[in-house]
Design an enzyme around this catalytic site. Structure first.
Site, PDB file in Angstrom:
ATOM      1  CB  ALA A  19      -0.905   0.170   1.103  1.00 29.09           C
ATOM      2  CD  GLN A  71      -4.155  -7.068  -2.223  1.00 31.28           C
ATOM      3  OE1 GLN A  71      -3.836  -5.916  -1.525  1.00 31.28           O
ATOM      4  NE2 GLN A  71      -3.435  -8.095  -1.834  1.00 31.28           N
ATOM      5  CB  CYS A 102      -4.426  -4.775   5.036  1.00 27.96           C
ATOM      6  SG  CYS A 102      -4.278  -3.427   5.733  1.00 27.96           S
ATOM      7  CG  ASN A 202       5.026 -12.116   1.751  1.00 26.11           C
ATOM      8  OD1 ASN A 202       3.889 -11.230   1.965  1.00 26.11           O
ATOM      9  ND2 ASN A 202       6.197 -11.670   1.373  1.00 26.11           N
ATOM     10  N   GLY A 203       7.512 -13.270   3.337  1.00 27.66           N
ATOM     11  CA  GLY A 203       8.086 -12.971   4.719  1.00 27.66           C
ATOM     12  C   GLY A 203       9.421 -13.336   4.916  1.00 27.66           C
ATOM     13  N   GLY A 226       8.800  -8.178  -0.897  1.00 31.52           N
ATOM     14  CA  GLY A 226       8.128  -6.741  -0.568  1.00 31.52           C
ATOM     15  C   GLY A 226       9.119  -5.733  -0.103  1.00 31.52           C
ATOM     16  NE  ARG A 227       8.651  -5.734   5.449  1.00 26.10           N
ATOM     17  CZ  ARG A 227       8.694  -5.782   6.972  1.00 26.10           C
ATOM     18  NH1 ARG A 227       8.964  -4.887   7.844  1.00 26.10           N
ATOM     19  NH2 ARG A 227       8.799  -7.279   7.184  1.00 26.10           N
TER      20      ARG A 227
END
Length: 332
Positions: A19, A71, A102, A202-203, A226-227
């Site tokens: 987001a 999404q 989320c 993921n993670g 992601g990050r």
């Protein structure tokens, strides 16, 4: 190779939907670094139905980004289905993803996002309603559970599969953990063994080696980053190369980093406008500067930039300064 419904990816590396980050400018930049699939940031079902201008702009997809997953989130079946139908018929997205991960209160208090994790029956009901209403493949991104006492990852993933979902992306943290602590890869393995549709892990994938280890240890079909990709699309490229060839490519130079940062900025300006783009780019520029020696002073100055020229001059001056210091070390 990762395949979701009839959509086949070039590789197993997926950009996570983040987001406030994953707009078209960022996604296209990451796509050019080799991501097999990019995911758009979550969009409100009610925003779509009400034709909110900001929401409508978030549905823009450049053809060069494809394949792409768009999404949506929501807590009510009627509005979620209606929004999914709009995405199905009026966008060039390849996949419709439903957000079940989320953790922020403003989303969960609307019975959306991670709130679904507490009720596998609701997951089945909502996902099956969306699947029945659209033609594009439907997937779900979820967390492993609400908290340590409510981890229904296996039941939730099985509910997605029964409902006709074509894939699940699983973040190995609970809603309560937010983005803290360690991601649980064991639960990713457990879920993978319990379903027949593709599972994307993921993670805590911070390096190409992490990605390879996740695939090997969990058996998942794809790995979501992601990050670690923020200000660092090279993470995507290096991961794809490492998985395909076993070779670990080098890190980019400061010049290469800033050139891509400026390309990203120009794409953001074209997508929005200079004033909005420069303000939004401040956080991205700080991410691109991560790891560059003496970046604190430049980061502070970036937060004062209001125009493209100010930001570009600042970044180019910093590169010149770094390159001059490196040449002095070499000569010395």
């Amino acid at each position: 190779m990762l395949k979701i419904g009839n959509i086949e990816m070039k590789n197993q590396v997926v950009l996570a939907p983040m987001a406030g980050v994953c707009n078209s400018a960022f996604r296209l930049t990451v796509k050019e670094f080799g991501a097999g699939l990019v995911c758009a940031e979550m969009v409100s079902d009610k925003g779509i139905i009400l034709k909110n201008e900001k929401t409508m702009n978030m549905l823009y997809i450049d053809e060069r980004e494809k394949p792409l997953s768009l999404q949506i989130f929501g807590g009510e079946k009627k509005t979620l289905v209606e929004a999914a139908q709009f995405v199905d018929k009026n966008t060039n997205a390849d996949i419709i993803d439903i957000n079940m991960g989320c953790p922020v209160p403003k989303i969960t208090k609307c019975d959306a996002g991670a709130k679904w994790l507490l009720d596998p029956d609701k997951i089945y009901e909502m996902v099956s309603a969306v699947v029945d209403a659209v033609e594009k493949p439907v997937t779900v991104k979820m967390r492993m559970g609400w908290d340590e006492d409510h981890i229904f990852a296996v039941k939730n993933a099985q509910a997605v599969e029964r409902a006709g979902g074509q894939a699940v992306a699983l973040h190995g943290r609970t809603r309560v953990q937010m983005y803290e602590g360690k991601a649980n890869w064991d639960i990713i393995k457990e879920v993978k063994q319990s379903i027949n549709i593709p599972l994307i892990g993921n993670g805590d994938v911070q390096t190409p080696q992490d990605a390879k280890r996740m695939l090997e240890e969990t058996g998942c079909d794809g790995v979501m980053i992601g990050r670690a990709a923020l200000g660092n699309p090279w993470m995507i490229y290096r991961t794809v190369q490492f998985l395909e060839t076993g070779k670990l490519m080098g890190e980019p130079s400061v010049r290469e980093k800033m050139d891509v940062c400026i390309l990203h900025l120009d794409r953001l300006i074209a997508l929005k406008n200079e004033n909005v783009a420069v303000r939004e780019m401040r956080k991205h520029a700080a991410w691109y500067l991560k790891g560059v020696k003496g970046n604190a002073k430049v980061r502070n100055a970036i937060n004062e930039c209001d125009t493209r020229d100010q930001l570009v001059t600042l970044l180019n001056d910093m590169v010149a300064d770094v390159e001059e210091k490196e040449s002095q070390i070499t000569v010395g």
